[in-house]
Design an enzyme around this catalytic site. Structure first.
Site, PDB file in Angstrom:
ATOM      1  N   TYR A   1      -4.637 -86.626  19.099  1.00  0.00           N
ATOM      2  CA  TYR A   1      -4.411 -86.018  17.779  1.00  0.00           C
ATOM      3  C   TYR A   1      -5.636 -86.304  16.902  1.00  0.00           C
ATOM      4  O   TYR A   1      -6.409 -87.217  17.195  1.00  0.00           O
ATOM      5  CB  TYR A   1      -3.106 -86.500  17.124  1.00  0.00           C
ATOM      6  CG  TYR A   1      -2.949 -87.995  17.024  1.00  0.00           C
ATOM      7  CD1 TYR A   1      -3.442 -88.709  15.942  1.00  0.00           C
ATOM      8  CD2 TYR A   1      -2.286 -88.705  18.023  1.00  0.00           C
ATOM      9  CE1 TYR A   1      -3.293 -90.078  15.846  1.00  0.00           C
ATOM     10  CE2 TYR A   1      -2.137 -90.076  17.949  1.00  0.00           C
ATOM     11  CZ  TYR A   1      -2.643 -90.758  16.851  1.00  0.00           C
ATOM     12  OH  TYR A   1      -2.508 -92.110  16.767  1.00  0.00           O
TER      13      TYR A   1
ATOM     14  N   HIS B   1      -8.636 -90.203  19.751  1.00  0.00           N
ATOM     15  CA  HIS B   1      -9.416 -89.213  18.992  1.00  0.00           C
ATOM     16  C   HIS B   1     -10.664 -88.846  19.791  1.00  0.00           C
ATOM     17  O   HIS B   1     -11.113 -89.613  20.630  1.00  0.00           O
ATOM     18  CB  HIS B   1      -9.865 -89.783  17.646  1.00  0.00           C
ATOM     19  CG  HIS B   1      -8.748 -90.337  16.836  1.00  0.00           C
ATOM     20  ND1 HIS B   1      -7.602 -89.634  16.574  1.00  0.00           N
ATOM     21  CD2 HIS B   1      -8.599 -91.543  16.217  1.00  0.00           C
ATOM     22  CE1 HIS B   1      -6.804 -90.370  15.841  1.00  0.00           C
ATOM     23  NE2 HIS B   1      -7.367 -91.534  15.611  1.00  0.00           N
TER      24      HIS B   1
END
Ligand code: C5P
Length: 373
Positions: free
Chosen positions: A299, A349
């Site tokens: 995400y 990430h």
């Protein structure tokens, strides 16, 4: 065709008899037929040229005209690049350059959705099922609570309304998005950052002792429960929720204080301005993951969430404190954080991809990046 004369009161015959009459009548019929043919051919020519080419109009399949017309309407989604004159008419704010102006970058226009609210409010409580399942799987170890109930209770404590208006050609809302990068150290951006209408900070982001480089003014502070700290009066706390328990926690931290632990200790009570608390919309979270970071990383980083929040509420966006160190670590301006490259191993990430998006936004003229030291 009817000879119009045949409907008129008959004129007295001036000699010539029946033959003369027949000859005159047939001439009139010829003239009339000729004019009708001329009118028909002229209208055929104009209709063909309006459709885009004489001689081809009858070869188009049914419905062609309809779809062609739809394409000619300039749409927000960047159907075509605008001429300078069109672009100045389409200006969405009073700044020299406005984030919302269409026709500057096709890539931006195709992905940018001005209709999706960055804030979760009473008006958009219901999540689409794909958003809901994606969001509850961010931290799947937590069993979800009933969203309706949790939000109903939360919106008794905080306003649950979006404070942001729509585009206004007379407004120039300038925003500074301040990441936590070590590149702020020694950069001297403090006064520039403080000169913005909105100054958005993230997680720990200390300012006391770092005023010269990071500024001292804050209007928005984005945190999740495990990173939350008390804030000065008049600062908007924007909660980034990763699970329904986070909504229970913020309600509790502003009232009864029953939640003290999630996967880590969290503040039992939080000193923030209740009337300024906003909740980051999970639908907006997924929109960034789908359209902008394109599923790179599990995400988007909090910094990315804040950057796109700003791109949807501000007219001008300036970016400070983003960027890894020379070894690719997400270092901080206030500390030597040894494990700041951890996200690379976990794949949570994708810092490289996020850096590319920031560059691309800057190239498209949608943001200005202050690179730091
Ligand atoms: O480290 P933290 O997550 O609190 O930093 C806030 C945000 O700032 C990150 O989510 C990331 O987007 C950005 N950041 C960065 N480069 C760094 C440190 C942080 O781009 N060196």
């Amino acid at each position: 065709p009817i000879d119009s004369d045949s409907l008129s009161p008959r004129a007295p015959e001036r000699g010539g008899g029946a033959r003369g009459c027949r000859a005159r009548c047939s001439r009139r019929v010829c003239v009339l037929l000729g004019s009708l043919a001329l009118v028909f051919l002229t209208s055929l020519f104009f209709s063909a040229s309006l459709r885009g080419g004489v001689g081809f109009s009858y070869l188009e399949p049914p419905g062609w005209e309809e779809s062609r017309r739809v394409k000619l309407v300039p749409s927000y989604a960047g159907a075509h690049r605008l001429s300078p004159a069109e672009a100045s008419r389409a200006k969405t704010c009073g700044c020299p350059r406005c984030v919302g102006d269409p026709g500057v970058s096709d890539w931006f226009d195709e992905n940018y959705d001005p209709d999706i609210s960055p804030v979760w409010t009473r008006d958009n409580v219901q999540l689409a099922s794909d958003v809901y399942y994606w969001w509850v799987m961010l931290q799947p170890q937590f069993k979800p609570h009933s969203l309706q109930q949790v939000l109903l209770r939360l919106f008794q404590v905080i306003p649950g309304r979006s404070p942001y208006g729509s585009w206004d050609p007379g407004r120039c809302l300038r925003c500074a998005v301040v990441g936590n990068s070590g590149n702020l150290r020694g950069a001297g951006y403090g006064a520039t950052i403080d000169g913005h209408n909105y100054v958005m900070r993230i997680n720990l982001a200390p300012t006391v002792g770092y005023e010269e480089d990071a500024g001292s003014h804050t209007t928005h502070h984005f945190m999740y429960p495990e990173s939350a700290k008390n804030l000065a009066a008049n600062v908007s706390f924007v909660v980034v929720p990763f699970k329904t328990l986070d909504l229970v926690w913020i309600t509790s931290a502003l009232s009864t204080g029953q939640i003290r632990f999630t996967y880590a200790p969290v503040k039992q009570f939080l000193r923030v301005d209740k009337d300024k608390v906003q909740i980051f919309n999970p639908a907006f979270f997924k929109y960034i993951h789908d359209r902008w970071t394109r599923h790179h990383g599990r995400y988007p980083s909090t910094g990315m969430l804040v950057l796109f929040f700003a791109l949807h509420v501000c007219d001008e966006v300036n970016v400070f404190g983003f960027g890894a160190d020379s070894r690719g670590n997400w270092h901080h301006y206030w500390e030597q954080n040894r494990y700041s490259g951890e996200f690379r191993k976990t794949g949570v990430h994708d810092a490289d991809y996020e850096a590319q998006i920031i560059q691309r936004l800057a190239k498209a003229g949608k943001i200005t990046v202050f690179p730091g030291k």
